[in-house]
Scaffold this active site. Structure first.
Site, PDB file in Angstrom:
ATOM      1  CG  LEU A  70      -1.640  -1.352   1.762  1.00 18.73           C
ATOM      2  CD1 LEU A  70      -3.199  -1.016   3.268  1.00 18.73           C
ATOM      3  CD2 LEU A  70      -3.092  -1.532   0.068  1.00 18.73           C
TER       4      LEU A  70
ATOM      5  N   GLY B 183      11.677   8.910   1.955  1.00 16.36           N
ATOM      6  CA  GLY B 183      10.956   8.951   3.434  1.00 16.36           C
ATOM      7  C   GLY B 183      10.906   7.796   3.857  1.00 16.36           C
TER       8      GLY B 183
ATOM      9  CB  CYS C 116       7.721   1.983   3.762  1.00 14.89           C
ATOM     10  SG  CYS C 116       6.355   1.050   4.756  1.00 14.89           S
TER      11      CYS C 116
ATOM     12  CE  LYS D 261       6.058  -3.560   2.633  1.00  9.40           C
ATOM     13  NZ  LYS D 261       5.038  -2.641   1.583  1.00  9.40           N
TER      14      LYS D 261
END
Length: 440
Positions: free
Chosen positions: A156, A263, A266, A210
């Site tokens: 997301l 930044g 994540c 991920k």
């Protein structure tokens, strides 16, 4: 389906609201009573476009609820989503105490079969730790309820999270038993009606996917920033270079925009966590170490340009600053370049007037009562008495300002553009001295 979501941050609240929006019965748990009070009062504790409307719609429909009651949450959903924070520890590794605590609470109170879904970004092997925590709690109760542990990482983007959840490009599911996989297919059926988007793999591969995705995107950003810096020394224009390499289908256009560094919640922590994972296994991830170092240096690139123009001592200078959030459409300032830029300008003695459409409240929390940092109600207000304008975040409302008014209001008619929002030729035509990133 009956679903529990543990955590009401960006991932948890967006996931819970979107799952309720397709007809599920969703209970969101958070141990922070202040967040739950905001949600029960009809608000949301974060800024995310489109999210407030979905939350309100599903609360009114009786499909979305909120609680601080851990036992109620563990007993509510067959599907138990863990969507809590995994902040970086002192060594850069992901701090899993909240994930493990959530797993323990599920094991402590579950009263039947559960699919425990790791939605949080977690290092490889976390699925095993979650399983061990639940087993330990069940053993302490002398209970023998069956359960499955699934890795279902989120993809997301802050500022577009609702659309990303409702229209995913892929759904990664790491699982090792068919019962859990079938339930995940049922759960995500409404989100993939036009084609199969669910990729099933083992838990560890899903966990690594991920980190690999975020690390690749961060690498592209740092790569382009380094090329932009090189372009300046060579007299080349990075925008033309971007067009030249982006048109190659093997490279593509995404994440090729140079700027003042990445930044957010994540990329910085995930790159650090992956580097730490490599260190723990005795593998030095050379490229990712360089990606992180390049990004930290890039955050000071704009300040270097300011110093080159106005001198090392900025105690007689006042700057207007547009943008505080790490990216548009969010109030998130975690690891935002603005934090480094503002802090360095203040350290050198300057004063700053800043404007951001939604992040000024967060900036006040971060910087406190700093007397040399002021906030303006409108973008043009920061230009009053400013020696130069510094642009840090590419909000839409900054795209087509009144350049003539900017020139007239600034004391020195200088613009430092950390996101390359404007064409140098246009700025020159209106009489503005323009400093972009890698622009000729």
């Amino acid at each position: 389906m009956k679903i529990t979501v543990v955590g009401t941050g960006y991932v948890g609240l967006v996931s819970g609201a979107c799952l309720a929006d397709v007809g599920n019965d969703v209970l969101c748990l958070d141990v922070d009573p202040a967040k739950i009070r905001i949600l029960e009062g009809g608000g949301i504790p974060i800024h995310e476009p489109g999210l407030l409307e979905i939350v309100r719609r599903n609360v009114e429909a009786g499909r979305l609820f909120f609680t601080t009651d851990v036992e109620q949450a563990a007993r509510h959903g067959t599907m138990q989503f863990i969507a809590v924070g995994t902040p970086p520890d002192e060594d850069g590794s992901a701090d899993l105490k909240y994930v493990v605590a959530a797993a323990r609470n599920i094991g402590r109170h579950m009263d039947g079969y559960r699919v425990v879904v790791n939605k949080s970004t977690v290092p490889v092997g976390t699925g095993d730790r979650v399983r061990e925590a639940i087993v330990a709690e069940l053993a302490a109760r002398e209970a023998d309820f069956p359960f499955s542990v699934v890795s279902n990482p989120e993809f997301l983007k802050e500022g577009a999270a609702v659309d990303d959840f409702m229209r995913p490009d892929r759904i990664i599911v790491g699982a090792d038993d068919e019962r859990a996989i079938d339930l995940m297919r049922e759960l995500y059926g409404p989100f993939q009606r036009n084609r199969e988007k669910m990729l099933v793999m083992d838990v560890r591969s899903a966990e690594l996917t991920k980190y690999a995705a975020n690390a690749m995107l961060a690498t592209r950003i740092s790569f382009m920033n380094e090329l932009a810096n090189l372009a300046e020394t060579l007299g080349a224009d990075i925008e033309l270079v971007r067009q030249g390499i982006g048109s190659d289908p093997r490279i593509g256009w995404h994440f090729l925009y140079p700027g003042c560094g990445y930044g957010g919640s994540c990329f910085p922590k995930d790159v650090k966590a992956l580097i730490n994972t490599g260190d723990e296994r005795g593998q030095d991830l050379l490229i990712l170490n360089a990606v992180e170092a390049a990004n930290e240096a890039q955050k000071l690139r704009l300040v270097d340009k300011v110093v080159a123009r106005f001198g090392e001592d900025l105690s007689d200078c006042h700057f207007g600053l547009w943008g505080l959030a790490f990216k548009p459409n969010t109030d998130d300032m975690r690891d935002a370049p603005s934090r480094v830029i503002v802090a360095e300008l203040l350290r050198r003695g300057a004063t700053v007037a800043a404007y951001d459409p939604v992040a000024m409240g967060e900036a006040r929390r971060i910087f406190g009562d700093e007397p040399r940092l002021a906030y303006a109600e409108r973008p043009m207000d920061v230009l009053e008495g400013a020696d130069a304008l510094i642009i840090v975040t590419e909000w839409k409302e900054f795209r087509s300002p009144d350049f003539i008014q900017i020139r007239q209001m600034l004391r020195h008619a200088v613009v430092f553009d950390g996101r390359n929002m404007y064409e140098p030729s246009v700025m020159a035509r209106v009489g503005l001295e323009y400093h972009g990133i890698g622009r000729r």
